[in-house]
Design an enzyme around this catalytic site. Structure first.
Site, short mmCIF file in Angstrom:
data_model
loop_
_atom_site.label_atom_id
_atom_site.label_comp_id
_atom_site.label_asym_id
_atom_site.label_seq_id
_atom_site.Cartn_x
_atom_site.Cartn_y
_atom_site.Cartn_z
N HIS A 78 46.31 -22.58 65.30
CA HIS A 78 47.51 -21.68 65.43
C HIS A 78 47.14 -20.24 65.06
O HIS A 78 46.64 -19.99 64.02
CB HIS A 78 48.95 -21.89 65.34
CG HIS A 78 49.26 -21.98 63.99
ND1 HIS A 78 49.81 -21.13 63.36
CD2 HIS A 78 49.20 -23.20 63.17
CE1 HIS A 78 50.32 -21.54 61.99
NE2 HIS A 78 49.77 -22.68 62.10
N ASP A 80 49.43 -17.73 64.84
CA ASP A 80 50.52 -17.05 64.30
C ASP A 80 50.62 -17.42 62.83
O ASP A 80 50.20 -18.19 62.66
CB ASP A 80 51.83 -17.10 65.07
CG ASP A 80 52.32 -18.71 64.93
OD1 ASP A 80 51.29 -19.35 65.19
OD2 ASP A 80 53.44 -19.03 64.82
N ASP A 139 47.61 -20.01 56.65
CA ASP A 139 48.21 -21.02 57.76
C ASP A 139 48.50 -20.10 58.76
O ASP A 139 49.60 -19.40 58.92
CB ASP A 139 49.56 -21.45 57.12
CG ASP A 139 50.48 -22.41 57.80
OD1 ASP A 139 49.77 -22.80 58.89
OD2 ASP A 139 51.33 -22.63 57.58
N GLU A 173 53.22 -21.16 66.57
CA GLU A 173 53.44 -22.56 65.92
C GLU A 173 54.83 -22.56 64.88
O GLU A 173 55.36 -23.41 64.67
CB GLU A 173 52.23 -23.12 65.31
CG GLU A 173 52.10 -24.73 64.88
CD GLU A 173 52.56 -24.66 63.38
OE1 GLU A 173 52.92 -25.97 62.96
OE2 GLU A 173 52.87 -23.79 62.70
N GLU A 174 54.70 -21.45 64.13
CA GLU A 174 55.42 -21.33 63.12
C GLU A 174 56.95 -21.14 63.56
O GLU A 174 57.97 -21.41 62.78
CB GLU A 174 55.20 -20.01 62.36
CG GLU A 174 53.94 -20.15 61.75
CD GLU A 174 53.81 -20.86 60.39
OE1 GLU A 174 54.81 -21.81 60.29
OE2 GLU A 174 52.50 -21.33 59.92
N ASP A 196 45.19 -27.63 60.37
CA ASP A 196 46.40 -26.78 59.81
C ASP A 196 46.99 -27.50 58.83
O ASP A 196 48.11 -27.29 58.45
CB ASP A 196 47.37 -26.84 60.99
CG ASP A 196 48.37 -26.05 61.01
OD1 ASP A 196 48.47 -25.30 60.06
OD2 ASP A 196 49.40 -26.14 61.69
N HIS A 376 52.98 -19.87 53.51
CA HIS A 376 54.35 -19.11 53.62
C HIS A 376 54.88 -18.22 52.49
O HIS A 376 56.27 -18.17 52.33
CB HIS A 376 55.36 -20.29 54.26
CG HIS A 376 55.15 -20.82 55.38
ND1 HIS A 376 56.00 -21.58 55.99
CD2 HIS A 376 54.17 -21.00 56.01
CE1 HIS A 376 55.56 -22.09 57.22
NE2 HIS A 376 54.17 -21.54 57.37
#
Length: 403
Positions: A78, A80, A139, A173-174, A196, A376
């Protein structure tokens, strides 16, 4: 050919942060900047069937270079990044030949192996971290860079024999909407792998069952001087509701296969309050019990304070993909890692990936490592050598399905 490091450093400088509670896919227009770039790069390296749809889904084909039997395999990641910390103006910090000890990230931030022991897995390697002012975006831009590097190598004349490979890059995705509009049938893969995950060697084929709970509490605001017997304080009701949930079933007190209730947001006043929870459990029966308890608590408060005081919207998000993932594709990933000198290990995801939803949409999709850590947050890091090793894993894995 461009190195995985150079690709990664280019990609992380593009802000692709997604946003919760938006009605559009992608949730932010800036994700399309990277999606367009990936489309153009796939065309430039010689991929075929390259498409970018209005929702930010990029797909492409690496044609088979053999006439032998081989399944069509998908590789997905992904574009994002999380909204937990800013993803704008990312300034990566490179520490060559990491010797142990602390890394001065700048801006008053320090990456220490005392707090983050995973650093010690990368002695002698080149560590890529943030400067402390943003997240890094590994990520999942590490996964994007690894797949793109692999794709370029598989399109070279010297590539090993392989079947048809489908590439997919998804938005959002997030925020839990990464595959809402993904066309599994058009993608055309028999199975796939999301790239991922975290620590090098990690394979995930189990994840949480997940639901979201949105709660609105209707209070009654009365002047404090004459409030007796009249005021209904929505904030106090919110506290009462939370106190009826199991105290130790929260993320700070659970690990491995233990589920939880997580109060993600609480906003309000005496007049009204809004609460957002996420409910998680690997075990389906326990997951259903958590949902029933949330319903029971809200019903109790309505009985106590009057019908309509508490309204609950409970919605499932995704399910444990374990029952949908064939064992042989997990075993193939383990063998591929071993062939390139990586020790594989399987770990349940305390969350979900696009792969968990894709597996229920008809595309079995276990999750492979990217090599990164501390996603994150400001202390996110990854090593160049770990990313290169993931590319080697893919180069070992995909050709292994040729019969």
């Amino acid at each position: 050919m461009e190195s995985v490091l150079d690709r990664f450093l280019r990609y992380v400088k593009i802000d692709t942060q997604s946003q919760h509670q938006m009605d559009t896919i992608p949730s932010t227009e800036k994700q399309l900047v990277l999606s367009r770039l990936l489309r153009d790069e796939l065309i430039a390296i010689g991929a075929s069937d390259v498409t970018l749809d209005p929702h930010g889904y990029v797909t492409a084909t690496i044609p088979a270079n053999t006439k032998k039997a081989a399944p069509v395999i998908g590789l997905l990641s992904h574009v994002d990044t999380s909204d937990a910390v800013s993803g704008a103006n990312v300034k990566p910090v490179l520490t060559k030949n990491y010797a142990g000890g602390e890394i001065d990230m700048g801006n008053g931030y320090t990456l220490s192996p005392v707090e983050y022991p995973a650093l010690l897995l990368h002695i002698g390697e080149e560590i890529i971290s943030t400067d402390g002012t943003t997240l890094l975006g590994a990520d999942d831009k590490a996964g994007v860079a690894e797949i793109m590097t692999f794709a370029e190598r598989m399109l070279a004349p010297s590539a090993p024999e392989h079947g048809k490979i489908r590439i997919g890059f998804t938005p959002d995705e997030e925020v839990g909407h990464g595959v809402d509009l993904f066309d599994v049938s058009a993608f055309g893969a028999e199975f796939g792998y999301t790239v991922d995950g975290g620590t090098l060697g990690e394979i995930n084929f189990e994840c949480f069952n997940a639901a979201g709970a949105e709660i609105h509490i209707k209070g009654r605001s009365i002047h404090t001087g004459s409030a007796k017997g009249k005021m209904v304080n929505a904030l106090l009701l919110a506290m009462e509701l939370h106190d009826m949930l199991p105290r130790f079933e929260n993320p700070a007190c659970t690990s491995e296969y233990e589920g939880f209730f997580h109060l993600d947001k609480l906003e309000g006043s005496v007049d009204h309050a809004d609460m957002s929870y996420i409910l998680r459990d690997h075990d389906m029966e326990k997951f259903e019990q958590k949902k029933r308890l949330m319903e029971k608590v809200c019903a109790f408060l309505n009985e106590k304070y009057g019908a309509g005081t508490v309204s609950l919207t409970l919605e499932d998000s995704y399910y444990n993909m374990k029952s949908k993932v064939p064992e042989h594709i997990v075993e193939a990933a383990k063998r591929a890692m071993e062939r390139v000198g990586v020790t594989p290990f399987c770990e349940p995801i305390r969350g979900g990936t696009d792969g968990s939803r894709l597996s229920y949409m008809g595309l079995p999709c276990p999750n492979l490592c990217t090599g990164g850590h501390n996603f994150h947050g400001r202390y996110e890091f990854i090593s160049t050598q770990a990313m290169e090793k993931v590319v080697e894993i893919l180069e070992s894995l995909i050709p292994s399905f040729v019969k």
